[in-house]
Design a protein around this motif. Structure first.
Motif, mmCIF file in Angstrom:
data_model
loop_
_atom_site.group_PDB
_atom_site.id
_atom_site.type_symbol
_atom_site.label_atom_id
_atom_site.label_comp_id
_atom_site.label_asym_id
_atom_site.label_seq_id
_atom_site.Cartn_x
_atom_site.Cartn_y
_atom_site.Cartn_z
ATOM 1 N N ARG A 100 30.806 40.787 45.476
ATOM 2 C CA ARG A 100 29.436 40.307 45.307
ATOM 3 C C ARG A 100 29.443 38.808 45.514
ATOM 4 N NH1 ARG A 100 29.504 42.175 39.250
ATOM 5 N NH2 ARG A 100 30.701 40.504 38.354
ATOM 6 N N VAL A 101 28.287 38.193 45.436
ATOM 7 C CA VAL A 101 28.158 36.773 45.770
ATOM 8 C C VAL A 101 29.131 35.920 44.954
ATOM 9 C CG1 VAL A 101 26.581 34.807 45.791
ATOM 10 C CG2 VAL A 101 25.769 37.053 46.484
ATOM 11 N N GLY A 102 29.301 36.210 43.700
ATOM 12 C CA GLY A 102 30.171 35.409 42.843
ATOM 13 C C GLY A 102 31.655 35.543 43.164
ATOM 14 N N THR A 103 32.024 36.595 43.877
ATOM 15 C CA THR A 103 33.446 36.813 44.171
ATOM 16 C C THR A 103 33.755 36.713 45.663
ATOM 17 O OG1 THR A 103 33.134 39.213 44.275
ATOM 18 C CG2 THR A 103 33.756 38.282 42.146
ATOM 19 N N TRP A 104 32.822 36.229 46.466
ATOM 20 C CA TRP A 104 33.074 36.104 47.904
ATOM 21 C C TRP A 104 34.259 35.202 48.198
ATOM 22 C CZ3 TRP A 104 27.690 35.474 50.650
ATOM 23 C CH2 TRP A 104 27.064 36.723 50.680
ATOM 24 N N LEU A 105 34.342 34.087 47.487
ATOM 25 C CA LEU A 105 35.463 33.176 47.731
ATOM 26 C C LEU A 105 36.789 33.864 47.414
ATOM 27 C CD1 LEU A 105 36.305 30.356 48.569
ATOM 28 C CD2 LEU A 105 36.118 29.655 46.202
ATOM 29 N N LEU A 106 36.805 34.646 46.366
ATOM 30 C CA LEU A 106 38.011 35.378 45.986
ATOM 31 C C LEU A 106 38.416 36.387 47.064
ATOM 32 C CD1 LEU A 106 40.057 36.131 43.694
ATOM 33 C CD2 LEU A 106 38.387 37.808 42.959
ATOM 34 N N TRP A 107 37.440 37.093 47.611
ATOM 35 C CA TRP A 107 37.731 38.126 48.598
ATOM 36 C C TRP A 107 37.937 37.565 49.996
ATOM 37 C CZ3 TRP A 107 39.195 42.922 47.796
ATOM 38 C CH2 TRP A 107 38.900 43.528 46.581
ATOM 39 N N GLY A 109 37.967 34.085 50.912
ATOM 40 C CA GLY A 109 38.517 32.740 50.994
ATOM 41 C C GLY A 109 39.826 32.666 51.768
ATOM 42 N N PRO A 110 40.781 33.553 51.506
ATOM 43 C CA PRO A 110 42.036 33.492 52.268
ATOM 44 C C PRO A 110 41.824 33.699 53.778
ATOM 45 C CG PRO A 110 42.348 34.794 50.292
ATOM 46 C CD PRO A 110 40.879 34.498 50.388
ATOM 47 N N PHE A 111 40.910 34.608 54.136
ATOM 48 C CA PHE A 111 40.643 34.828 55.563
ATOM 49 C C PHE A 111 39.967 33.608 56.179
ATOM 50 C CE2 PHE A 111 40.527 39.183 53.748
ATOM 51 C CZ PHE A 111 41.675 39.639 54.354
ATOM 52 N N ALA A 112 39.038 33.000 55.435
ATOM 53 C CA ALA A 112 38.366 31.799 55.945
ATOM 54 C C ALA A 112 39.367 30.659 56.132
ATOM 55 C CB ALA A 112 37.246 31.384 54.994
ATOM 56 N N ALA A 113 40.283 30.502 55.185
ATOM 57 C CA ALA A 113 41.295 29.447 55.304
ATOM 58 C C ALA A 113 42.207 29.722 56.499
ATOM 59 C CB ALA A 113 42.117 29.358 54.019
ATOM 60 N N LEU A 114 42.580 30.967 56.689
ATOM 61 C CA LEU A 114 43.425 31.334 57.827
ATOM 62 C C LEU A 114 42.704 31.062 59.155
ATOM 63 C CD1 LEU A 114 46.136 32.597 58.641
ATOM 64 C CD2 LEU A 114 45.015 34.810 58.609
ATOM 65 N N LEU A 115 41.422 31.393 59.221
ATOM 66 C CA LEU A 115 40.649 31.122 60.431
ATOM 67 C C LEU A 115 40.519 29.617 60.674
ATOM 68 C CD1 LEU A 115 37.801 33.787 60.283
ATOM 69 C CD2 LEU A 115 39.647 33.627 61.954
ATOM 70 N N ALA A 116 40.312 28.844 59.612
ATOM 71 C CA ALA A 116 40.181 27.388 59.768
ATOM 72 C C ALA A 116 41.483 26.781 60.283
ATOM 73 C CB ALA A 116 39.780 26.757 58.439
ATOM 74 N N VAL A 117 42.603 27.203 59.726
ATOM 75 C CA VAL A 117 43.903 26.678 60.178
ATOM 76 C C VAL A 117 44.163 27.106 61.619
ATOM 77 C CG1 VAL A 117 46.394 26.863 59.839
ATOM 78 C CG2 VAL A 117 44.901 26.471 57.886
#
Length: 163
Positions: A100-107, A109-117
């Protein structure tokens, strides 16, 4: 004096220690107990934080196990039991928190960081290297003169190891 201080420190340590939790009393119905054990594996001990309440020796984990068994006996569903625990302790109490919205970063976040790198590495790799233009004949003559002058060391105290 020193002995009295050691006894006082030991006494404070014994008083401050958490009392041992009461032993677990399994449910008489094997099906309900199996359901409780399955729930225990999905619920995180909020004291230990890396163990399920099934494996945790903490007193709070024993209280949570007792609470889950009481809720099962009361006829609550697994979803209702988990919702009650989330209400009390937050999403952290579940090993698999809901998306849910409150746990998006938890779910995500690792993929977003991997995409950014990966994107940053791709941009660096795509950047064109600036090629150095070749030396002009005048520059090559100056370079040859400088290198010829280097054969004579201007500093008499200089050693080869100083190069």
């Amino acid at each position: 004096m020193r002995r009295a201080l050691l006894i006082a420190v030991a006494a404070v340590g014994l008083v401050a220690a958490e009392p041992a939790p009461a032993p677990d009393r399994p449910l008489p119905d094997p099906a309900r107990e199996a359901r409780a054990q399955a729930l225990f594996d999905d619920i995180r001990c909020v004291v230990c934080q890396h163990e399920a309440i099934a494996d945790s020796p903490a007193g709070l984990a024993a209280d949570m196990r007792r609470l889950v068994r009481e809720e099962i006996v009361a006829g609550r569903t697994d979803a209702q039991i988990k919702a009650d625990l989330v209400r009390r302790y937050g999403d952290f109490v579940l090993f698999s928190p809901p998306v849910r919205v409150g746990t998006w970063l938890l779910w995500f976040g690792p993929f977003a960081a991997l995409l950014a790198v990966g994107g940053g590495l791709w941009l660096v790799a795509r950047r064109r290297r600036v090629e150095t233009p070749p030396l002009s004949p005048a520059e090559e003559a100056d370079l040859a003169r400088i290198l010829a002058d280097q054969a004579v060391r201007p500093d008499p105290d200089a050693k080869r190891s100083d190069d």
